[in-house]
Design a protein around this motif. Structure first.
Motif, short mmCIF file in Angstrom:
data_model
loop_
_atom_site.label_atom_id
_atom_site.label_comp_id
_atom_site.label_asym_id
_atom_site.label_seq_id
_atom_site.Cartn_x
_atom_site.Cartn_y
_atom_site.Cartn_z
N GLU A 118 0.93 -1.12 0.08
CA GLU A 118 -0.02 0.06 0.01
C GLU A 118 0.70 1.24 0.00
O GLU A 118 2.05 1.07 0.53
N SER B 49 -1.24 6.94 -9.55
CA SER B 49 -2.40 6.24 -8.69
C SER B 49 -3.17 5.32 -9.45
O SER B 49 -3.29 4.13 -8.74
N HIS C 233 -2.90 1.28 -8.85
CA HIS C 233 -4.42 0.60 -8.51
C HIS C 233 -4.48 -0.50 -9.38
O HIS C 233 -4.89 -1.72 -8.98
N VAL D 231 -1.87 -2.65 -6.30
CA VAL D 231 -1.36 -1.78 -4.97
C VAL D 231 -2.31 -0.94 -4.27
O VAL D 231 -3.29 -0.30 -5.00
N ARG D 232 -2.75 -0.98 -3.03
CA ARG D 232 -3.62 -0.11 -2.23
C ARG D 232 -3.19 1.26 -2.40
O ARG D 232 -2.18 1.49 -1.81
N VAL D 233 -3.97 2.02 -2.97
CA VAL D 233 -3.45 3.36 -3.08
C VAL D 233 -4.66 4.24 -2.35
O VAL D 233 -5.89 3.96 -2.40
N VAL D 234 -4.22 5.14 -1.33
CA VAL D 234 -5.06 6.10 -0.74
C VAL D 234 -4.58 7.32 -1.09
O VAL D 234 -3.34 7.62 -0.79
N LEU E 297 -3.04 3.95 6.86
CA LEU E 297 -1.75 3.19 6.42
C LEU E 297 -1.15 2.50 7.47
O LEU E 297 -1.07 3.14 8.49
N ARG F 42 4.80 3.21 6.81
CA ARG F 42 4.17 3.69 5.62
C ARG F 42 5.20 4.13 4.69
O ARG F 42 6.44 4.43 4.69
#
Length: 303
Positions: free
Chosen positions: A2, A16, A20, A24-27, A57, A61
């Motif tokens: 992430e 992003s 994604h 991959v976890r994208v915030v 996260l 991180r």
């Protein structure tokens, strides 16, 4: 895997989306609600505060900044750093001056945070074709970043480089952009010369298209030239003003400091300066001088 993405403009949003799609976890976070909304509508998580980004996260991180170079980077880091824990990694992906990067890295490392600078090239096409990535970091940060880089690049084994320690990524990207200035200027001058040969009635769009294949000057920039001329060969509605965003200036200044000649890059930078001068005072003085010593006619403004 992430990652938190701070800055959801065109490049940040494109990166992003690419991550994604690669699992991959994208915030994402951006103060602009419209930027957050657009990304959220595509199924990517967004938050409305830096505190929420950090909270969602898991340590350790990775937070990637894609914000405009300059004071904005410092402001974001001042907000973000107190929220993080020892061992968290901040990645600065904008076009920052490498000397600013060194200053920021020293301060963050004193707080126990890892820092990496990544020069990013690829523009609007990077999301589809992959980004060129130039990394400055410690070996530890590089190990953590590698899976992200492999997904952002055109392929896991090409298009990205660990250029050296912190600062090296932005330094290499600075020189990359200086070279870009010179290449663009060479193309512009060549096509200007073609256009000036009026008796031949040259089809510039057709020439650009032909040059894309087999010639030694084919390139992605030439591909873009062909696209532009195909849509608008006269460019009559485009003002002849070319901005410079800083990288060319830094490249030339570094060359002066190191005593390295960069004649073509410097000339391209100065040509941009000339295009930005609404008064053209130097040219006016030249015209007046020609009249003063040789009696040459002077064209009067507004005539």
């Amino acid at each position: 895997m992430e990652l938190g993405m701070i800055g959801l403009g065109r490049m940040g949003a494109g990166m992003s989306r690419r991550l994604h799609r690669a699992g991959v976890r994208v915030v994402g976070y951006d103060p602009d609600i419209e930027a957050r909304t657009r990304l959220a509508q595509e199924g990517i998580e967004t938050v409305d505060r830096p505190e929420a980004l950090v909270a969602t996260l898991a340590p350790s991180r990775i937070l990637w900044l894609m914000v405009p170079a300059g004071n904005t980077v410092d402001q974001v880091l001042e907000t973000l750093a107190p929220l993080l824990a020892v061992g968290d990694l901040i990645v600065e992906g904008g076009n920052s001056y490498y000397r600013d990067t060194l200053r920021r890295a020293e301060k963050l490392q004193a707080q126990g945070l890892l820092f990496a600078d990544v020069g990013v090239s690829g523009g609007l096409w990077g999301e589809t074709h992959g980004y060129g990535l130039m990394v400055g970091s410690s070996p530890e940060a590089m190990t953590r970043l590698r899976p992200i880089l492999e997904r952002l690049a055109p392929a896991p084994d090409r298009g990205w480089v660990h250029a050296g320690p912190v600062g090296a990524g932005h330094f290499v990207k600075m020189v990359h952009n200086g070279i870009e200035y010179a290449l663009m200027q060479a193309y512009a001058e060549g096509f200007g010369l073609l256009k000036a040969k009026a008796p031949f009635q040259l089809d510039l769009a057709a020439i650009a298209e032909a040059w894309r294949y087999g010639t030694i000057i084919r390139s992605f920039l030439l591909d873009l030239i062909a696209d532009v001329l195909r849509e608008n060969a006269t460019l009559a509605d485009v003002a002849p003003v070319v901005a410079d965003s800083g990288e060319g200036r830094w490249t030339v200044q570094e060359a002066v400091d190191l005593g390295v000649p960069v004649d073509t890059i410097a000339a391209a930078l100065f040509r941009r300066f000339a295009s930005q001068d609404p008064e053209h005072y130097g040219d006016r003085l030249l015209a007046a001088l020609r009249h003063a010593f040789g009696g040459h006619a002077v064209q009067r403004a507004g005539a």
